[in-house]
Design an enzyme around this catalytic site. Sequence first.
Site, short mmCIF file in Angstrom:
data_model
loop_
_atom_site.label_atom_id
_atom_site.label_comp_id
_atom_site.label_asym_id
_atom_site.label_seq_id
_atom_site.Cartn_x
_atom_site.Cartn_y
_atom_site.Cartn_z
N LYS A 1 36.70 -23.80 -39.15
CA LYS A 1 37.99 -24.41 -39.49
C LYS A 1 37.78 -25.78 -40.16
CE LYS A 1 40.44 -22.43 -35.50
NZ LYS A 1 41.56 -21.77 -36.18
N ASP B 1 43.61 -23.37 -27.77
CA ASP B 1 43.56 -21.95 -28.07
C ASP B 1 43.42 -21.09 -26.81
OD1 ASP B 1 43.91 -20.15 -30.13
OD2 ASP B 1 41.77 -19.87 -30.50
N GLU C 1 39.34 -14.35 -34.01
CA GLU C 1 38.55 -13.99 -32.84
C GLU C 1 39.39 -13.59 -31.64
OE1 GLU C 1 40.36 -17.28 -31.43
OE2 GLU C 1 39.50 -17.13 -33.43
N ARG D 1 41.96 -11.68 -31.31
CA ARG D 1 42.23 -10.23 -31.23
C ARG D 1 40.98 -9.46 -30.84
NH1 ARG D 1 44.20 -10.48 -37.31
NH2 ARG D 1 44.65 -12.56 -36.49
#
Length: 500
Positions: free
Chosen positions: A280, A291, A352, A354
Site C-alpha cells: 500500500k 483491518d 487478502e 477474502r
Amino acid sequence: MEFSVKSGSPEKQRSACVVVGVFEPRRLSSVAEQLDKVSGGYLSNILRRGDLEGKAGQTLLLHNVPNILSERVLLVGCGKERELDERQYRKIIAKTISTLNDTGAMEAVCFLSELHVKGRDTYWKVRYAVEAAHEQLYTFDSLKSHREEPRRPLRKLIFNVPTRRELPVGEKAVSHGLAVARGIHTCKDAANMPPNICTPSYLAEQAEKLAEQYSNVTVERVTEAQMEELGMNAYLAVSRGSHNPAVMTLMHYQGGKTDDAPIVLIGKGLTFDSGGISIKPSDGMDEMKYDMGGAAGVLGAMHSLLELQLPVNVIGVLAGCENMPDGNAYRPGDIIRSMSGQTIEVLNTDAEGRMVLCDTLTYVERFNPETVVDVATLTGACVIALGPHATGLMSNHNPLAHELLNASEQSGDRAWRLPIWDEYQSLIDSPFADMQNIGGRPAGTITAACFLSRFAKKFHWAHLDIAGTAWRGGKDKGATGRPVPMLTQFLLGRANSETD
C-alpha cells in the site's frame, strides 16, 4: 458509570442536577414548563432575556433555581420540536453528557428521555441515551504516560420515564443499552490497539479473558500447524510473510438447546495489512491496524451477547492474521488451492481478506450452522460507494438480509444492501484457476462478495463490508465500535423469535 430509571416530577428531585429540554425559539418543553411554574417563571424570564435560544446542542447551567430541590438545572437546546429525530436526539444526549461531566455534578436526573422523537418509544430513547452516553465518555488512553481525568466526573445518570407503568420497559432498555455499550467498548479497545501489541495471538487472548468471566462460553485456538493439516492454504498464504503466526480463535457460546444449530459470526482479523507484495502507499498506512475491525466487531458482539445471556447458540470466529511483504510472502500470479478444493489465482496480494475468509467459511461448515454472517473491512470500493455512514450488506438469503437490515434500522447502525447477482460472477473468472481474487475496479465491493459466496453455498450467509464504518480518520481518528449494535440487535431479534 451507573444508569437507572425512575418516574417522578422534576421539581421533587433531590439531585446534583436535573436536565430538561428547550425547543426553538425559546420554548420550554413540557417538563421544563413544570419547573418554570414551580419556580415562579424563573426559567421563562431567563429565556426572554435571550440567554438560550434552544438551538440543538446549546446548554445553560442554572444554580439555586427557586423552589427546586435539585442543586442545578441544566437547560439543553433541542432544536425545532417537529424536527427532533433519532440523529438529533443522539447529538443532544452527547452534548448533555459532556456538559455534565465538566460541571462537577457527579449524578443527574435526565428528563430528555421524555422528549417526543419521531417513530421512537420509551425503550428506544432510554437505550440509546445509555449508548450515546458511553460513546461520549469513551477514551483510549491506556498507552499514555499521563492521563487527564475530570476532577469530579459524572458517575450516575437517572433517566425519567413518563409513568410508573413504563419502569420495566425502561429497566430493560438500560440493561440492553449497557450490554451494547460494553460490547462497543471492547470492540474499540481491540481495534484502537497498535499492531505491535494487537497481533493474532492478542485477539485470542482477549477472547480467553472474556471466557474467564462467563461460564457458558469456551474458547479454542486453531494454529497454523492445524490449518496446514486442514488444507487452509488460502488463509496460510496471507500469513506467510509475517513473523506473527496466524491464529483463528473460536468462541463457543451455549445459550440455547444443545441440539440447536448455531449462528456463526466471522470477523476478518488482519491485525496489520501492509498489502503484502502489492504494498500500500505509505500515506495513511497506519490506519491498516484497523483491518481487524471485523474481528473486533465480532469480539464486541460476543461480549454484548454474554452480558445479555440470550437463549441462542452462537460461535464467534476471529480470523486473526497479518499481511506482510517478506521473501516468503505470497505473490501476484500464485495459484492457491483453498480448503474447499477450489483454486484461486492471486492477482493482488492486497485482496487478502477474502483469502482468509474463504477458508474460514469452509471451516465453519463442520458446525452445520443455521446462519453465517461474516464481518470485514474488505474493500475500499465500499467506502466510495456508501461513504462512512452505511455498512455494505450482501447475502444469498433474502430473509436473512431483511433481518439484518431491520436490525440496522432498529439499532441506528445502518446498512445498505447491494446485489450479488450471477451476472457479476464472471468478473472474477480466471483463465488459469477456478477464480481470481479480484475483479477489477468496477463493482469492487460486489465482486469481493461474489468471491466469498462461492465458499458459502452450504448455508444461509450474509457479508457485512464495514470498510467505511469501522473507524474514522482525521484529527478525531479511532474505532467506531460498529457493527456491534447491529449484530447485537440481530441476536436480540433471533432470541425473541426463539422465546416466542
